[in-house]
Design a protein around this motif. Structure first.
Motif, short mmCIF file in Angstrom:
data_model
loop_
_atom_site.label_atom_id
_atom_site.label_comp_id
_atom_site.label_asym_id
_atom_site.label_seq_id
_atom_site.Cartn_x
_atom_site.Cartn_y
_atom_site.Cartn_z
N ASP A 130 32.52 21.32 40.71
CA ASP A 130 31.63 20.83 41.64
C ASP A 130 30.34 20.45 41.27
OD1 ASP A 130 33.37 22.00 43.92
OD2 ASP A 130 32.88 23.87 43.71
N ASP A 131 30.08 20.63 40.01
CA ASP A 131 28.93 20.26 39.43
C ASP A 131 28.61 18.68 38.96
OD1 ASP A 131 27.91 22.90 39.24
OD2 ASP A 131 28.84 23.24 37.50
N VAL A 132 27.36 17.85 39.54
CA VAL A 132 27.16 16.66 39.16
C VAL A 132 26.55 16.63 37.44
CG1 VAL A 132 25.92 14.71 39.50
CG2 VAL A 132 26.82 15.97 41.42
N ILE A 133 27.56 16.20 36.82
CA ILE A 133 27.13 16.13 35.36
C ILE A 133 26.27 15.16 34.98
CG2 ILE A 133 27.90 15.89 32.93
CD1 ILE A 133 28.74 18.57 34.16
N SER A 134 26.24 13.82 35.70
CA SER A 134 25.72 12.59 35.42
C SER A 134 25.62 11.66 36.59
CB SER A 134 26.03 11.90 34.15
OG SER A 134 27.28 11.46 34.06
N ARG A 135 24.25 10.98 36.64
CA ARG A 135 24.28 9.95 37.68
C ARG A 135 24.48 8.61 36.99
NH1 ARG A 135 19.06 11.36 41.21
NH2 ARG A 135 19.88 9.20 42.28
N LYS A 136 25.39 8.07 37.05
CA LYS A 136 25.62 7.08 36.25
C LYS A 136 24.84 5.63 36.30
CE LYS A 136 28.42 7.65 33.81
NZ LYS A 136 28.38 8.70 32.68
N LEU A 137 24.00 5.63 37.51
CA LEU A 137 23.16 4.36 37.38
C LEU A 137 21.72 4.80 37.57
CD1 LEU A 137 25.43 2.51 40.08
CD2 LEU A 137 25.27 2.32 37.58
N ASP A 138 21.52 6.06 37.19
CA ASP A 138 20.02 6.36 37.12
C ASP A 138 19.89 7.36 35.70
OD1 ASP A 138 17.47 6.12 38.47
OD2 ASP A 138 17.96 7.95 39.59
N PHE A 139 20.66 7.14 34.97
CA PHE A 139 20.77 7.87 33.66
C PHE A 139 20.02 9.20 33.73
CE2 PHE A 139 19.14 7.51 29.17
CZ PHE A 139 20.40 7.60 28.57
N ASN A 140 20.75 9.83 34.61
CA ASN A 140 20.25 11.32 34.67
C ASN A 140 21.41 12.25 34.28
OD1 ASN A 140 17.55 11.53 35.64
ND2 ASN A 140 17.91 10.92 37.61
N ILE A 141 21.07 12.92 33.30
CA ILE A 141 22.31 13.83 32.65
C ILE A 141 22.10 15.29 32.91
CG2 ILE A 141 23.75 14.18 30.65
CD1 ILE A 141 22.87 11.44 29.80
N SER A 142 22.86 16.10 33.36
CA SER A 142 22.63 17.48 33.60
C SER A 142 22.91 18.17 31.90
CB SER A 142 23.74 18.01 34.24
OG SER A 142 23.80 19.68 34.35
N SER A 143 22.29 19.35 31.92
CA SER A 143 22.34 20.02 30.84
C SER A 143 23.87 20.78 30.52
CB SER A 143 21.28 21.20 30.72
OG SER A 143 21.34 22.11 31.79
N LYS A 144 24.38 20.65 31.51
CA LYS A 144 26.01 21.36 31.58
C LYS A 144 26.86 20.06 31.23
CE LYS A 144 25.40 23.86 35.87
NZ LYS A 144 25.63 24.30 37.26
N GLY A 145 27.47 20.68 30.05
CA GLY A 145 28.23 19.70 29.17
C GLY A 145 27.65 19.00 28.07
N GLU A 146 26.12 19.23 28.00
CA GLU A 146 25.41 18.43 26.92
C GLU A 146 26.10 18.75 25.39
OE1 GLU A 146 20.68 17.88 25.92
OE2 GLU A 146 21.35 19.67 26.92
N VAL A 147 26.05 17.64 24.81
CA VAL A 147 26.60 17.98 23.30
C VAL A 147 25.52 18.29 22.35
CG1 VAL A 147 27.78 16.56 21.45
CG2 VAL A 147 28.33 16.31 23.71
N ASP A 148 25.74 19.18 21.24
CA ASP A 148 24.86 19.52 20.61
C ASP A 148 25.72 19.75 19.10
OD1 ASP A 148 25.85 22.14 20.52
OD2 ASP A 148 24.45 22.77 21.91
N LYS A 149 24.90 20.26 18.21
CA LYS A 149 25.58 20.59 16.64
C LYS A 149 26.70 21.52 16.62
CE LYS A 149 22.09 23.95 14.98
NZ LYS A 149 21.19 24.07 14.17
N LYS A 150 26.64 22.28 17.82
CA LYS A 150 27.66 23.38 17.88
C LYS A 150 28.99 22.83 18.36
CE LYS A 150 24.56 27.23 17.43
NZ LYS A 150 24.11 28.55 18.21
N THR A 151 29.20 21.65 19.34
CA THR A 151 30.12 21.11 19.82
C THR A 151 31.35 21.02 18.88
OG1 THR A 151 28.79 19.95 21.58
CG2 THR A 151 30.99 19.12 21.16
N LYS A 152 32.28 21.80 19.76
CA LYS A 152 33.38 21.54 18.95
C LYS A 152 34.71 20.56 19.72
CE LYS A 152 32.75 24.45 15.85
NZ LYS A 152 32.46 23.94 14.29
N ASN A 153 34.69 20.62 21.09
CA ASN A 153 35.55 19.74 21.70
C ASN A 153 34.65 18.89 22.67
OD1 ASN A 153 38.06 21.06 20.85
ND2 ASN A 153 37.20 22.89 21.57
N ALA A 154 34.98 17.60 22.75
CA ALA A 154 34.02 16.71 23.76
C ALA A 154 35.19 15.45 24.04
CB ALA A 154 32.99 16.24 22.87
#
Length: 227
Positions: free
Chosen positions: A155-179
């Motif tokens: 139910d969460d909007v992760i990103s707005r594709k045409l306004d370059f807004n990205i939620s912190s939910k799902g954000e990739v960082d150095k600890k990311t193992k699966n993406a």
């Protein structure tokens, strides 16, 4: 996890919209070596040599997205795909390092081929991923423009594709193992060209991150996949 494109995207937004996907597991995303930084510096320099703010607007791969949102009316002037926003940063003299390998490789490919490209940590995003058009969804408490292209996880909007807004939910960082990496495409990018871009990025991710990778392209007649 299922990834899909809602059918109304093809009916209302663009019937030739397609998304290239790389499902990456068992990543080593810690740090970003000098080799990747050199690649980024080289592609940033190419952007600065070949573009200025005016020519950026008229390039076929940028203007295609402008045309795709023209039906939004005056508000469409403010929409920017992620690659257009990133190129603007580069032309303003900023660098685009992300401090993790996957983010830097995605930025490199996005600038090299001028395609909107995103990456989502699938261990953080809850639920199936869907590319769809906004209805009653909100962003930071404010309504999203109706029929704006968005990406949701559950139910969460992760990103707005045409306004370059990205939620912190799902954000990739150095600890990311699966993406999951997603490249959004409309003409003049066709399926063959998109597959070539996916294959190059797949090779880079394997070299630098040691991941296991599956790739596919979602489109009008194949709009979902289970990974």
């Amino acid at each position: 996890m299922k990834v899909s494109i809602n059918k109304k995207v093809f009916e209302v937004f663009n019937d030739r919209f397609h998304v290239g996907l790389l499902w990456c597991s068992n990543l080593n995303n810690s740090g970003s070596p000098a080799d990747i930084h050199e690649m980024l510096r080289d592609v940033e320099e190419l952007v600065r040599i070949n573009f200025n703010p005016s020519s950026l607007q008229t390039h076929e791969l940028i203007s295609a997205w402008k045309s795709a949102v023209a039906h939004y009316g005056e508000k469409a002037q403010h929409f920017q795909s992620s690659v257009e926003r990133m190129m603007t940063y580069v032309l303003e003299g900023e660098d685009i390092e992300t401090k993790n390998k996957l983010g830097d490789l995605c930025n490199f490919i996005s600038l090299k081929y001028l395609v909107p490209l995103g990456v989502t940590d699938t261990d953080k995003a809850e639920g199936n991923i869907e590319f769809t058009l906004a209805g009653s969804e909100k962003w930071n408490g404010s309504p999203i423009e109706k029929n704006e292209l968005i990406m949701k996880a559950g139910d969460d909007v992760i990103s707005r594709k045409l306004d370059f807004n990205i939620s912190s939910k799902g954000e990739v960082d150095k600890k990311t193992k699966n993406a999951i990496i997603h490249i959004e495409a409309i003409p003049p990018i066709d399926e063959n060209r998109l597959m070539n871009i996916l294959e190059e990025l797949q090779g880079l991710v394997r070299i630098f991150c040691g991941a296991k990778i599956k790739k596919t392209i979602l489109k009008n007649d194949k709009n979902e996949i289970d990974f």
